[in-house]
Design an enzyme around this catalytic site. Sequence first.
Site, PDB file in Angstrom:
ATOM      1  N   SER A   1     -25.441  -8.277 -25.330  1.00  0.00           N
ATOM      2  CA  SER A   1     -24.833  -7.420 -26.357  1.00  0.00           C
ATOM      3  C   SER A   1     -24.106  -8.258 -27.395  1.00  0.00           C
ATOM      4  O   SER A   1     -23.751  -7.766 -28.453  1.00  0.00           O
ATOM      5  CB  SER A   1     -23.815  -6.491 -25.697  1.00  0.00           C
ATOM      6  N   GLY A   2     -23.874  -9.538 -27.064  1.00  0.00           N
ATOM      7  CA  GLY A   2     -23.045 -10.343 -27.948  1.00  0.00           C
ATOM      8  C   GLY A   2     -21.604 -10.344 -27.492  1.00  0.00           C
ATOM      9  O   GLY A   2     -20.769 -11.039 -28.050  1.00  0.00           O
ATOM     10  N   GLY A   3     -21.300  -9.555 -26.470  1.00  0.00           N
ATOM     11  CA  GLY A   3     -19.957  -9.582 -25.896  1.00  0.00           C
ATOM     12  C   GLY A   3     -19.795 -10.819 -25.011  1.00  0.00           C
ATOM     13  O   GLY A   3     -20.778 -11.492 -24.686  1.00  0.00           O
ATOM     14  N   VAL A   4     -18.555 -11.087 -24.620  1.00  0.00           N
ATOM     15  CA  VAL A   4     -18.295 -12.301 -23.852  1.00  0.00           C
ATOM     16  C   VAL A   4     -18.986 -12.256 -22.477  1.00  0.00           C
ATOM     17  O   VAL A   4     -19.614 -13.222 -22.062  1.00  0.00           O
ATOM     18  CB  VAL A   4     -16.763 -12.512 -23.679  1.00  0.00           C
ATOM     19  N   ASP A   5     -18.906 -11.109 -21.802  1.00  0.00           N
ATOM     20  CA  ASP A   5     -19.431 -11.061 -20.427  1.00  0.00           C
ATOM     21  C   ASP A   5     -20.935 -11.291 -20.373  1.00  0.00           C
ATOM     22  O   ASP A   5     -21.416 -12.139 -19.613  1.00  0.00           O
ATOM     23  CB  ASP A   5     -19.096  -9.715 -19.766  1.00  0.00           C
ATOM     24  N   SER A   6     -21.681 -10.527 -21.179  1.00  0.00           N
ATOM     25  CA  SER A   6     -23.132 -10.699 -21.080  1.00  0.00           C
ATOM     26  C   SER A   6     -23.538 -12.085 -21.587  1.00  0.00           C
ATOM     27  O   SER A   6     -24.489 -12.682 -21.096  1.00  0.00           O
ATOM     28  CB  SER A   6     -23.877  -9.582 -21.823  1.00  0.00           C
ATOM     29  N   SER A   7     -22.791 -12.620 -22.559  1.00  0.00           N
ATOM     30  CA  SER A   7     -23.148 -13.946 -23.090  1.00  0.00           C
ATOM     31  C   SER A   7     -22.934 -15.037 -22.041  1.00  0.00           C
ATOM     32  O   SER A   7     -23.781 -15.912 -21.859  1.00  0.00           O
ATOM     33  CB  SER A   7     -22.302 -14.275 -24.323  1.00  0.00           C
TER      34      SER A   7
ATOM     35  N   LYS B   1     -11.542 -11.346 -15.996  1.00  0.00           N
ATOM     36  CA  LYS B   1     -11.871 -11.561 -17.411  1.00  0.00           C
ATOM     37  C   LYS B   1     -11.409 -12.933 -17.928  1.00  0.00           C
ATOM     38  O   LYS B   1     -12.162 -13.624 -18.610  1.00  0.00           O
ATOM     39  CB  LYS B   1     -11.210 -10.450 -18.240  1.00  0.00           C
TER      40      LYS B   1
ATOM     41  N   GLY C   1       0.832  -1.202   0.000  1.00  0.00           N
ATOM     42  CA  GLY C   1       0.000   0.000   0.000  1.00  0.00           C
ATOM     43  C   GLY C   1       0.860   1.242   0.000  1.00  0.00           C
ATOM     44  O   GLY C   1       2.053   1.175   0.317  1.00  0.00           O
TER      45      GLY C   1
ATOM     46  N   GLU D   1       3.685 -11.067  -6.172  1.00  0.00           N
ATOM     47  CA  GLU D   1       2.561 -11.169  -7.117  1.00  0.00           C
ATOM     48  C   GLU D   1       2.880 -10.654  -8.512  1.00  0.00           C
ATOM     49  O   GLU D   1       2.180 -10.949  -9.461  1.00  0.00           O
ATOM     50  CB  GLU D   1       1.328 -10.450  -6.548  1.00  0.00           C
TER      51      GLU D   1
ATOM     52  N   CYS E   1       5.198  -6.143   1.808  1.00  0.00           N
ATOM     53  CA  CYS E   1       5.528  -4.721   1.710  1.00  0.00           C
ATOM     54  C   CYS E   1       4.846  -3.896   2.812  1.00  0.00           C
ATOM     55  O   CYS E   1       5.162  -4.068   3.973  1.00  0.00           O
ATOM     56  CB  CYS E   1       5.163  -4.258   0.302  1.00  0.00           C
ATOM     57  N   TYR E   2       3.892  -3.041   2.483  1.00  0.00           N
ATOM     58  CA  TYR E   2       3.214  -2.291   3.550  1.00  0.00           C
ATOM     59  C   TYR E   2       2.622  -3.259   4.581  1.00  0.00           C
ATOM     60  O   TYR E   2       2.644  -3.002   5.791  1.00  0.00           O
ATOM     61  CB  TYR E   2       2.092  -1.405   2.975  1.00  0.00           C
TER      62      TYR E   2
ATOM     63  N   HIS F   1       7.473  -7.840  -3.771  1.00  0.00           N
ATOM     64  CA  HIS F   1       6.134  -8.204  -4.252  1.00  0.00           C
ATOM     65  C   HIS F   1       6.183  -9.534  -4.996  1.00  0.00           C
ATOM     66  O   HIS F   1       6.612  -9.572  -6.152  1.00  0.00           O
ATOM     67  CB  HIS F   1       5.603  -7.111  -5.193  1.00  0.00           C
TER      68      HIS F   1
END
Length: 512
Positions: free
Chosen positions: A222-228, A368, A51, A170, A78-79, A168
């Site tokens: 919408s035809g996008g990946v998320d809404s599909s 995603k 942080g 990550e 770290c923090y 870090h």
Amino acid sequence: SILIIDFGSQVTQLIARRVREAGVYCEIVPFQLADEGFERMQPKGVIFSGGPDSVTREGSPRAPQAVFDSGVPILAICYGQQTLCTQIGGSVEGGHHREFGRADVEILKASPLFEGFWEVGKKYPVWMSHGDRVTRLPDGFEVIGTSPNAPFAISVNEDKRYYTTMFHPEVVHTPDGAKLLSNFVHKIVGLKADWSMAAYRAEMVQKIRDQVGSGKVICALSGGVDSSVAALLIHEAIGDQLSCILVDHGLMRMNEAADVVAMFHEHYNLNLKMVDASDRFISQLEGEADPETKRKTIGRLFIEVFEEEARKIGGADFLAQGTLYPDVIESVSFSGGPSVTIKSHHNVGGLPERMNMQLVEPLRELFKDEVRALGRELGLPDSFIGRHPFPGPGLAIRCPGGISREKLDILRQADAIYLDEIRKAGLYDTIWQAFAVLLPVQTVGVMGDGRTYEFVCALRAVTSVDGMTADFFPYDMDFLGKTATRIINEVKGINRVVYDVTSKPPGTIEWE
Ligand code: XMP
């Protein structure tokens, strides 16, 4: 599960990704809500993120006492290392300027934290964050890894199972960092790798059934990946209680709306209605040149059309949305004040408030790439899942300087040829996003024996990881030459093609 307490580092999300890649479920909770999160999740292990603050500042963030009292293992980065030490009896000295940099950590003693890949007496590269320094370790701690600038680079209390790193793990600049996080969750916390998309799917299906009961859900597809993916998951849970509406605003790519509808009808028995609202959208956008006005008009019309359609099917109790985890985290983060709006991306932001419905958001916990994995799990074809991102306002923002139906048609043809060439060249999956832009400029050309005076088409292609930064794609000139020739020969209305070699920043990916 693992709880990640967020102290505001830019890279906290990466901790979650690495933990999930290790097959363990985790959640990020901002430090202000950590008490409540710990109580709710009852995690088997906790990670403190880095942080920007200094623990020497009065009122700086701390971890909940309950975490220490519970006896669960802690990894403090770290923090996180500094607050842990401060809270249990060590001391930290402030006043150092915080900076990131590569460092080599020398391993002084073996530990389950790096068992299997780091050996005593050897040095390994890590991404360090130099800032405040721990000057005295709490009782029971020892230093097991060190570097010239960070004498306490890795310090641990093996009895309590408290592990702290000043670097870090990550980030990708710490090459063995993912293994270190994996060791923490598997070897130290003792969790099995059982977080998978198949498990998530089954769990979510049950959760959706519990939430919705016999209610009705509508979804703007919408035809996008998320809404599909959201729609498919909800459909699996509640079948015909879900109705999907695809609003065709006339700003999609060539054949796109029809292709999406065909795919859903053929392969999934989904209740999907396509509404052709293109006349309404385009008549209201005609001649509009201001990018933000375009976005607002499209957002407003979308809500209007969607509401009308929802009314026609007798309304619904729930609205489905493909909200992802990064949106959720951003909305609760405590970063230092509002950032400047470069573009208003949230095109249909007002929909849930307006329609006064409860939300069903089955992807709220996913990143995603996890949504893509879930899509594959649900049987969506790779060609669909791997599609380039496409903005909500569609071609409207790729037609700078005043929209008309004619210009949209020209743009659609050029874009289709461009994407066809990209696919033929085998470059589609290497490129993050590619599209054509129709410039509001006409130039003189000569074709056959005649003079032409037509539009300029700009081609854009970028590589990116998340859309936040991007580099232009380095095509070879043969590819560009061939594509330009095809566009000019086949699309009436374009007589010149240029390639955009701007990266983001300072450019943005879209032209407006
Ligand atoms: P920029 O142009 O901001 O784009 O560099 C980053 C990513 O966001 C997409 N984009 C949008 N998506 N509504 C959307 O849903 C919008 O208004 C919008 N503007 C840009 C863009 O295509 C790229 O993937």
